[in-house]
Design a protein around this motif. Structure first.
Motif, PDB file in Angstrom:
ATOM      1  N   ALA A  61      41.690  40.112  46.473  1.00  0.00           N
ATOM      2  CA  ALA A  61      42.108  38.883  45.786  1.00  0.00           C
ATOM      3  C   ALA A  61      40.939  38.278  45.022  1.00  0.00           C
ATOM      4  O   ALA A  61      39.790  38.337  45.477  1.00  0.00           O
ATOM      5  CB  ALA A  61      42.654  37.881  46.805  1.00  0.00           C
ATOM      6  N   GLY A  62      41.241  37.709  43.848  1.00  0.00           N
ATOM      7  CA  GLY A  62      40.175  37.108  43.044  1.00  0.00           C
ATOM      8  C   GLY A  62      40.700  36.728  41.681  1.00  0.00           C
ATOM      9  O   GLY A  62      41.916  36.672  41.469  1.00  0.00           O
ATOM     10  N   PRO A  63      39.802  36.415  40.735  1.00  0.00           N
ATOM     11  CA  PRO A  63      40.225  35.985  39.409  1.00  0.00           C
ATOM     12  C   PRO A  63      40.826  37.139  38.605  1.00  0.00           C
ATOM     13  O   PRO A  63      40.744  38.301  39.017  1.00  0.00           O
ATOM     14  CB  PRO A  63      38.931  35.491  38.763  1.00  0.00           C
ATOM     15  CG  PRO A  63      37.833  36.173  39.506  1.00  0.00           C
ATOM     16  CD  PRO A  63      38.333  36.457  40.880  1.00  0.00           C
ATOM     17  N   GLU A  64      41.417  36.773  37.477  1.00  0.00           N
ATOM     18  CA  GLU A  64      41.962  37.768  36.537  1.00  0.00           C
ATOM     19  C   GLU A  64      40.909  38.842  36.268  1.00  0.00           C
ATOM     20  O   GLU A  64      39.726  38.522  36.164  1.00  0.00           O
ATOM     21  CB  GLU A  64      42.324  37.034  35.243  1.00  0.00           C
ATOM     22  CG  GLU A  64      43.015  37.907  34.241  1.00  0.00           C
ATOM     23  CD  GLU A  64      43.336  37.118  32.957  1.00  0.00           C
ATOM     24  OE1 GLU A  64      43.465  35.875  33.022  1.00  0.00           O
ATOM     25  OE2 GLU A  64      43.454  37.778  31.912  1.00  0.00           O
ATOM     26  N   PRO A 125      46.417  39.517  37.036  1.00  0.00           N
ATOM     27  CA  PRO A 125      46.160  38.077  36.983  1.00  0.00           C
ATOM     28  C   PRO A 125      45.373  37.626  38.217  1.00  0.00           C
ATOM     29  O   PRO A 125      45.170  38.416  39.152  1.00  0.00           O
ATOM     30  CB  PRO A 125      47.559  37.480  37.007  1.00  0.00           C
ATOM     31  CG  PRO A 125      48.365  38.463  37.782  1.00  0.00           C
ATOM     32  CD  PRO A 125      47.780  39.825  37.496  1.00  0.00           C
ATOM     33  N   GLU A 126      45.005  36.332  38.238  1.00  0.00           N
ATOM     34  CA  GLU A 126      44.366  35.757  39.422  1.00  0.00           C
ATOM     35  C   GLU A 126      45.301  35.933  40.627  1.00  0.00           C
ATOM     36  O   GLU A 126      46.509  35.743  40.503  1.00  0.00           O
ATOM     37  CB  GLU A 126      44.100  34.262  39.178  1.00  0.00           C
ATOM     38  CG  GLU A 126      43.365  33.627  40.321  1.00  0.00           C
ATOM     39  CD  GLU A 126      43.146  32.128  40.132  1.00  0.00           C
ATOM     40  OE1 GLU A 126      43.330  31.621  39.004  1.00  0.00           O
ATOM     41  OE2 GLU A 126      42.802  31.483  41.135  1.00  0.00           O
ATOM     42  N   THR A 127      44.740  36.307  41.769  1.00  0.00           N
ATOM     43  CA  THR A 127      45.557  36.631  42.947  1.00  0.00           C
ATOM     44  C   THR A 127      44.990  35.952  44.184  1.00  0.00           C
ATOM     45  O   THR A 127      43.778  35.928  44.379  1.00  0.00           O
ATOM     46  CB  THR A 127      45.568  38.165  43.175  1.00  0.00           C
ATOM     47  OG1 THR A 127      45.857  38.798  41.939  1.00  0.00           O
ATOM     48  CG2 THR A 127      46.605  38.559  44.199  1.00  0.00           C
ATOM     49  N   GLU A 128      45.900  35.392  45.023  1.00  0.00           N
ATOM     50  CA  GLU A 128      45.493  34.735  46.282  1.00  0.00           C
ATOM     51  C   GLU A 128      45.434  35.763  47.412  1.00  0.00           C
ATOM     52  O   GLU A 128      46.276  36.666  47.459  1.00  0.00           O
ATOM     53  CB  GLU A 128      46.545  33.680  46.668  1.00  0.00           C
ATOM     54  CG  GLU A 128      46.670  32.521  45.714  1.00  0.00           C
ATOM     55  CD  GLU A 128      45.419  31.648  45.698  1.00  0.00           C
ATOM     56  OE1 GLU A 128      44.825  31.461  46.783  1.00  0.00           O
ATOM     57  OE2 GLU A 128      45.038  31.176  44.605  1.00  0.00           O
TER      58      GLU A 128
END
Ligand code: AMP
Ligand code: MG
Length: 399
Positions: A61-64, A125-128
């Motif tokens: 998980a992280g930014p785009e 995309p950004e992912t949690e």
């Protein structure tokens, strides 16, 4: 039959006489409708591992970002690689989340990056953290009791048993039930009616009720209105079954031989006569562990007394809760009370803003079997004077 007993008292005497039957292992695909005779504990977590809830890419998980696609995890085929920074693994719904990954991004939210050579790449995309991951034991933890003794096995119970890996379940043995119908007038469907003859319906309706209640038909027969034939038929049935159900011949007429036959055969009477309409002459007794019901011959009386007295016995023999579901409903129209007997009125139920509404299925004579068609329940109307008004609330035993 001078002292009529209440429906509840009759049912209490029946249940008091029941000793539950033994148990046997049953393969899942034969267990629909059976009663569970064990608590089922899960030996595994379900799901057994963290898995993907979507088709997409497993990643950290992280930014785009734009990531190298370094492998694939499919359902039943874990990825060989671990996810590392800058990389993703293509993943299918139900596939194990690869080592190193902590999120899944659905394929619809990604774009493939066109490249002339080298590993394929994907823009995400950004992912949690945790996105689209189904955790191990989300549904069932190892050691959890998933099904309890006494449960009636329906589709969901069978599915849950399979999901924890059980091929068989310990189930109560099905009660063996012998159904006898009495009457010189009874003609089997398919044969021409002779003068004074009628087609016998109770054998079919009662056998079907037995089946619905989890019983196994041990045999059936038609008995003439004669003492000797009645005694020998009931005698054979008592030897072959856990429960004997006889319809007809249990009243006070000169050609009603069932009660005498049962007594001659050593069956102890627990009751004869219930303050019930239809079904007043119902008889119940036992010999050793075997239960014997003498049900009235009128077709509605036979079905109603089966429902109220024999069905609970079949449930209890299997260790299931004997009481059928009860609901309350408001009457759609007035119903006259019977001054002396509680009445089991066949009703259709429909939903309304005030809850369930009950309307009778039509003429309620005990010989009018069509009143059972479409009946959702038996409204239990206490004896008394006058009539119950439309809108009054009554108790209904659901069929
Ligand atoms: P009984 O209880 O023998 O006096 O029978 C009461 C009424 O039920 C009589 O009208 C019988 O003809 C009828 N009856 C008895 N057995 C059956 C049956 N198996 N199917 C249809 N009607 C029956
Ligand atoms: Mg008869």
């Amino acid at each position: 039959m001078s002292d009529l007993i209440s429906i509840d008292e009759a049912r209490r005497r029946v249940l008091q006489a029941v000793t539950p039957l033994g148990a046997e292992d049953v393969p899942l695909d034969l267990a629909l409708g059976r009663v569970l005779a064990e608590n089922v504990t899960s030996g595994i977590d379900v799901p057994p591992f963290d898995s993907s809830g979507m088709d997409g890419y497993a990643l950290i998980a992280g930014p785009e970002a734009e990531l190298d696609v370094i492998g694939e995890a499919r359902a039943g085929h874990p990825a060989a690689e671990a996810v590392r920074p800058g990389a993703a693994i293509q993943i299918s719904t139900g596939a194990p989340v690869p080592e190193g990954a902590d999120a899944v991004v659905p394929v619809e939210r990604t774009t493939a990056v066109k490249r002339a050579e080298g590993p394929s790449r994907v823009r995400v995309p950004e992912t949690e953290p945790g996105a689209n991951i189904r955790r191990a034991a989300d549904d069932i933890s190892i050691g959890a009791v998933v099904l309890r003794e006494g449960a009636v096995l329906g589709p969901a119970e069978l599915g849950v048993a399979a999901s924890v890996g059980r091929p068989t379940l310990r189930c109560a043995r099905r009660p063996r039930v012998f159904v006898l119908i009495t009457g010189d007038e009874l003609t089997p469907p398919g044969e021409p009616l002779k003068p004074g003859g009628i087609y016998g319906s109770n054998g079919f309706a009662l056998a079907a009720q037995v089946e619905r209640a989890g019983g196994a038909l041990a045999g059936r027969g038609t008995v003439p209105d004669a003492p000797e034939g009645t005694r020998s038929a009931i005698g054979e049935a008592l030897e072959a079954a856990d429960v004997v159900i006889v319809s007809g011949g249990v009243s006070v007429g000169p050609h009603d031989h069932v009660k005498d036959a049962l007594r001659d055969l050593g069956v102890d009477e627990h009751f004869w006569g219930v303050r019930l309409r239809p079904g007043k002459p119902a008889w119940f007794g036992t010999r050793d562990g075997t239960l014997a019901f003498g049900l009235p011959g009128n077709p509605v009386s036979a079905m109603v007394t089966f429902q109220l007295f024999a069905r609970p016995a079949l449930a209890a023999l299997q260790g299931a809760a004997p009481d059928a579901t009860r609901a309350t409903a408001v009457l759609a129209h007035p119903i006259a009370r019977n001054p002396r007997r509680d009445e089991a009125v066949r009703v259709r139920l429909r939903h309304s803003d005030e809850g369930l509404v009950a309307e009778t299925t039509g003429a309620q004579g005990s010989h009018m079997l069509t009143s059972m068609l479409g009946a959702d329940g038996l409204a239990l109307i206490d004896h008394g004077e006058g009539e119950l008004q439309a809108g009054e609330r009554v108790e209904v035993e659901l069929l």
